[in-house]
Scaffold this motif. Structure first.
Motif, PDB file in Angstrom:
ATOM      1  N   ASP A  39       0.800  -1.218   0.000  1.00 37.89           N
ATOM      2  CA  ASP A  39       0.000   0.000   0.000  1.00 37.89           C
ATOM      3  C   ASP A  39       0.832   1.267   0.000  1.00 37.89           C
ATOM      4  O   ASP A  39       0.284   2.370  -0.078  1.00 37.89           O
ATOM      5  CB  ASP A  39      -0.946   0.017   1.211  1.00 37.89           C
ATOM      6  CG  ASP A  39      -2.055  -1.009   1.083  1.00 37.89           C
ATOM      7  OD1 ASP A  39      -2.205  -1.573  -0.031  1.00 37.89           O
ATOM      8  OD2 ASP A  39      -2.779  -1.246   2.068  1.00 37.89           O
ATOM      9  N   GLU A  42       1.161   3.048  -5.448  1.00 30.72           N
ATOM     10  CA  GLU A  42      -0.104   2.816  -6.163  1.00 30.72           C
ATOM     11  C   GLU A  42       0.089   2.396  -7.622  1.00 30.72           C
ATOM     12  O   GLU A  42      -0.854   1.957  -8.253  1.00 30.72           O
ATOM     13  CB  GLU A  42      -0.956   4.098  -6.141  1.00 30.72           C
ATOM     14  CG  GLU A  42      -1.491   4.447  -4.769  1.00 30.72           C
ATOM     15  CD  GLU A  42      -2.522   5.556  -4.830  1.00 30.72           C
ATOM     16  OE1 GLU A  42      -2.709   6.130  -5.923  1.00 30.72           O
ATOM     17  OE2 GLU A  42      -3.139   5.840  -3.791  1.00 30.72           O
ATOM     18  N   ARG A 106      -6.102  -2.215  -0.783  1.00 30.51           N
ATOM     19  CA  ARG A 106      -6.389  -1.789  -2.150  1.00 30.51           C
ATOM     20  C   ARG A 106      -6.715  -3.001  -3.025  1.00 30.51           C
ATOM     21  O   ARG A 106      -6.276  -4.116  -2.749  1.00 30.51           O
ATOM     22  CB  ARG A 106      -5.203  -1.034  -2.772  1.00 30.51           C
ATOM     23  CG  ARG A 106      -4.695   0.121  -1.925  1.00 30.51           C
ATOM     24  CD  ARG A 106      -3.481   0.740  -2.615  1.00 30.51           C
ATOM     25  NE  ARG A 106      -2.803   1.729  -1.790  1.00 30.51           N
ATOM     26  CZ  ARG A 106      -3.159   3.002  -1.704  1.00 30.51           C
ATOM     27  NH1 ARG A 106      -4.185   3.442  -2.396  1.00 30.51           N
ATOM     28  NH2 ARG A 106      -2.495   3.840  -0.921  1.00 30.51           N
ATOM     29  N   ARG A 183      -1.387  -1.264 -11.059  1.00 31.39           N
ATOM     30  CA  ARG A 183      -1.848  -0.112 -10.292  1.00 31.39           C
ATOM     31  C   ARG A 183      -3.077  -0.469  -9.476  1.00 31.39           C
ATOM     32  O   ARG A 183      -3.800  -1.428  -9.768  1.00 31.39           O
ATOM     33  CB  ARG A 183      -2.189   1.050 -11.224  1.00 31.39           C
ATOM     34  CG  ARG A 183      -3.161   0.743 -12.313  1.00 31.39           C
ATOM     35  CD  ARG A 183      -3.669   2.029 -12.978  1.00 31.39           C
ATOM     36  NE  ARG A 183      -2.605   2.811 -13.547  1.00 31.39           N
ATOM     37  CZ  ARG A 183      -2.315   2.878 -14.847  1.00 31.39           C
ATOM     38  NH1 ARG A 183      -3.015   2.135 -15.693  1.00 31.39           N
ATOM     39  NH2 ARG A 183      -1.353   3.649 -15.296  1.00 31.39           N
ATOM     40  N   SER A 184      -3.288   0.330  -8.461  1.00 30.56           N
ATOM     41  CA  SER A 184      -4.458   0.146  -7.621  1.00 30.56           C
ATOM     42  C   SER A 184      -5.677   0.702  -8.338  1.00 30.56           C
ATOM     43  O   SER A 184      -5.566   1.490  -9.279  1.00 30.56           O
ATOM     44  CB  SER A 184      -4.273   0.855  -6.280  1.00 30.56           C
ATOM     45  OG  SER A 184      -4.200   2.259  -6.472  1.00 30.56           O
ATOM     46  N   ARG A 187      -5.828   4.493  -8.218  1.00 29.28           N
ATOM     47  CA  ARG A 187      -4.961   5.125  -9.207  1.00 29.28           C
ATOM     48  C   ARG A 187      -5.560   5.000 -10.610  1.00 29.28           C
ATOM     49  O   ARG A 187      -5.504   5.940 -11.414  1.00 29.28           O
ATOM     50  CB  ARG A 187      -3.574   4.476  -9.158  1.00 29.28           C
ATOM     51  CG  ARG A 187      -2.599   5.004 -10.196  1.00 29.28           C
ATOM     52  CD  ARG A 187      -2.359   6.477 -10.026  1.00 29.28           C
ATOM     53  NE  ARG A 187      -1.426   6.980 -11.031  1.00 29.28           N
ATOM     54  CZ  ARG A 187      -1.179   8.260 -11.232  1.00 29.28           C
ATOM     55  NH1 ARG A 187      -1.796   9.184 -10.492  1.00 29.28           N
ATOM     56  NH2 ARG A 187      -0.333   8.640 -12.158  1.00 29.28           N
TER      57      ARG A 187
END
Length: 631
Positions: A39, A42, A106, A183-184, A187
């Motif tokens: 975390d 991102e 996430r 990517r999260s 994001r």
């Protein structure tokens, strides 16, 4: 001018926002082979030179072959790899190792940036040790994607700790930029919203500028504005095909269009750009050499376009050829600007910016330049700048034309003043001349009146003389007529003497006319006396019943099928007291058949017997019978 300044401020603000967005999205790159989810970050982006890749030249390997432990050493990171090394005839296997982090708050996804890849098979590891297959690519309908987004996405299952290997099988008919972003979801949402917002600004500006130029075209009716509108729409459609927006919104259910839409729209851009240049710069008259070169480049582009349709779609990939017509357009603008054509100022700036952006885009696509957000969107930015500058160029051209018109109007007004002064001077001179001429005309008019009185007197004298002449003429005609009759009474005329009196058919017809209608005309049909000339010479038409009577009707000569003057002589010889002629002699004399002479002479003899004439005269045998009026 104020509107133009606000419009330019809006455009520059948009460009600044796009550049700032590119700065914020400057991707951080992880160079390790295994990516650990956490975390604290991102987004991680792997380029093709940072991924473990295997090039399958046989195109026969399947997942069971790839996941074997002995095969894992075939996956290697090749730092020198780039998009230009991609071979469209081979299959590429990509391996991405991810260390899971179940405590993460996430949700994580993998994303392929290049939305033009034809076929991607994503093998996602499951808890059971098997793999879940997800098929992606622009060869499938858009609805098959995980998200309604232009790029391809694969969800990462982060519930179980450990390292998992993700495999991707890539095939593409054009050079693919294998670039994977991890990517999260936060994001991704931020990135997608920002990107689509800027797309909205870009395409919205295209539509606004197109609508503005459409209104201008409807007002001024100049074709260059219409060409510019088609050019803008072609730019917009080409951009949608490049960034995937077109596939998402315009033809989502027809993936086969993706194979040729780039070529169609790139040709449309070149076509309308060249036509716009022809019209805007008037190249045919001002730059004939560049005009021919531009026409030649358009023909070459057309040939490549047709080759892409009819032969092989790979001809569409030769995008660097599109720089040639734009370079010629740019060079034409520079040439005319150097010759003092002020209208080419913004035109040169516009195509200079577009040419720079196109070159950067080609270099990025061919991997000659390292991939970057600004480089990836260089063509969009270049088109945006070009549209604004070309709008300024059109406005500047209108301003130049307005200045020229104002100068011409000013000159016209000055010339008008001069003309007015000259007109007044000329009018004064004309008035004096008119007065002089009027006095001269009045004097001459008095002279003409005197001459007219003299002419009237002469006219009276001429009329008196004419009346005397008419009387003498009447006496002369009567004497001629009496003489003619006296000569015909002479029954000893030779053939030559007879020919002098009746030389042709007209003389004979005139003689018959005088005998029949000398006193008055009497219609053989109704007995009325009023008539007019008939359709043929020497014929009469009754004005009452319309009956048409020929001059020979009712005479011995009616229906004669040989020359009338010869029939006259045969009739005359029948009553002549001179030397009698045999049938052969008359036939030879008149050049007629003996039977013809005999038949007509018999007709004359029968008429004499019918009338009971002992000593017939010439005039007695002309009229065949008395007039009998038909009821």
């Amino acid at each position: 001018m104020v509107r133009n300044k606000y419009f330019a401020l809006f455009v520059l603000t948009s460009l600044a926002c796009m550049s700032f967005h590119g700065f914020l999205m400057g991707q951080r790159i992880s160079g390790s082979a295994t990516l650990r989810l956490h975390d604290d970050w991102e987004e991680r982006i792997y380029s093709i030179s940072q991924l473990e890749i295997f090039e399958d030249t046989t195109n026969c390997l399947v997942l069971e072959d790839i996941i074997q432990p002995r095969f894992q050493q075939q996956f290697k990171i090749r730092p020198g790899s780039s998009k230009k090394n991609f071979n469209t005839d081979y299959t590429y296997w990509v391996k991405l190792s991810i260390q899971k982090f179940p405590d993460s708050q996430r949700d994580w996804y993998m994303e392929f940036y290049d939305q033009s890849i034809d076929h991607i098979e994503a093998y996602t590891p499951l808890k059971s040790g098997s793999y879940f297959l997800t098929i992606m690519g622009d060869g499938l309908p858009f609805k098959n994607r995980l998200f309604a987004h232009k790029n391809f996405h694969v969800k990462i299952d982060n519930k179980q700790e450990g390292i998992s290997n993700y495999y991707f099988k890539v095939n593409s008919s054009q050079k693919a930029d294998i670039r994977i972003a991890v990517r999260s979801v936060n994001r991704f949402v931020h990135y997608a919203l920002s990107e689509y917002f800027l797309y909205g600004v870009f395409y919205g500006m295209i539509l606004i500028i197109s609508l503005y130029n459409l209104l201008v075209f409807l007002a001024v009716r100049e074709m260059k504005f219409l060409y510019y509108i088609f050019y803008l729409l072609s730019v917009g459609l080409y951009a949608t095909s490049v960034d995937g927006i077109g596939f998402q919104y315009l033809w989502p259910d027809y993936p086969t269009i993706n194979g040729w839409v780039n070529g169609v729209f790139s040709f449309s851009i070149v076509f309308w750009a060249v036509l716009f240049t022809f019209r805007f710069l008037n190249t045919k008259r001002k730059a004939p050499i560049f005009h021919k070169l531009l026409g030649l480049s358009l023909v070459v582009k057309l040939c490549m376009f047709l080759a892409g349709i009819l032969i092989d779609e790979h001809y569409y990939d030769l995008s660097y050829v599109d720089t040639v017509p734009f370079l010629l357009i740019f060079g034409t603008g520079i040439y005319l600007l150097a010759k003092g054509n002020k209208a080419a100022r913004f035109f040169v700036l516009a195509y200079g910016a577009l040419f720079l952006g196109a070159v950067i885009k080609v270099l990025v696509n061919t991997a000659w330049v390292e991939h970057s957000t600004l480089g990836y969107y260089s063509l969009h930015l270049a088109f945006l700048v070009e549209m604004v500058l070309l709008s300024f160029a059109l406005g500047d051209r209108i301003k130049i034309m307005k200045d020229v018109r104002d100068k011409a109007l000013k000159r016209s007004l000055e010339q008008y003043k001069v003309n007015i002064s000259l007109k007044e001077k000329v009018n004064q001179e004309l008035e004096s001349k008119v007065m002089e001429r009027t006095s001269e005309l009045e004097k001459k008019n008095r002279i003409l009146v005197q001459y007219n009185e003299q002419l009237i007197e002469k006219d009276r004298e001429i009329k008196r003389i004419n009346s005397l002449l008419d009387k003498d003429n009447w006496k002369l005609k009567s004497a001629v007529k009496d003489s003619l009759r006296a000569r015909l009474v002479n029954t000893n005329l030779t053939f030559n003497e007879f020919k002098i009196i009746f030389p042709d058919k007209s003389a004979c017809s005139r003689y018959i006319e005088s005998m029949k209608w000398e006193d008055q005309f009497t219609c053989r049909q109704c007995g009325k006396h009023k008539c007019s000339d008939g359709p043929k010479i020497f014929s009469k038409r009754c004005t009452k019943c319309g009956y048409i009577e020929s001059v020979t009707a009712g005479t011995i000569f009616h229906g004669v099928r040989f020359p009338l003057e010869k029939a006259f002589y045969i009739a005359y010889s029948s009553v002549s007291e001179g030397k009698p002629y045999t049938l052969e002699e008359i036939g030879d004399l008149l050049d007629l058949n003996k039977n013809t002479v005999w038949a007509f002479r018999k007709k004359v003899t029968d008429l004499i017997q019918k009338k009971g004439l002992i000593h017939p005269k010439w005039e007695d045998i002309i009229l065949e019978e008395q007039l009998e009026i038909k009821n």
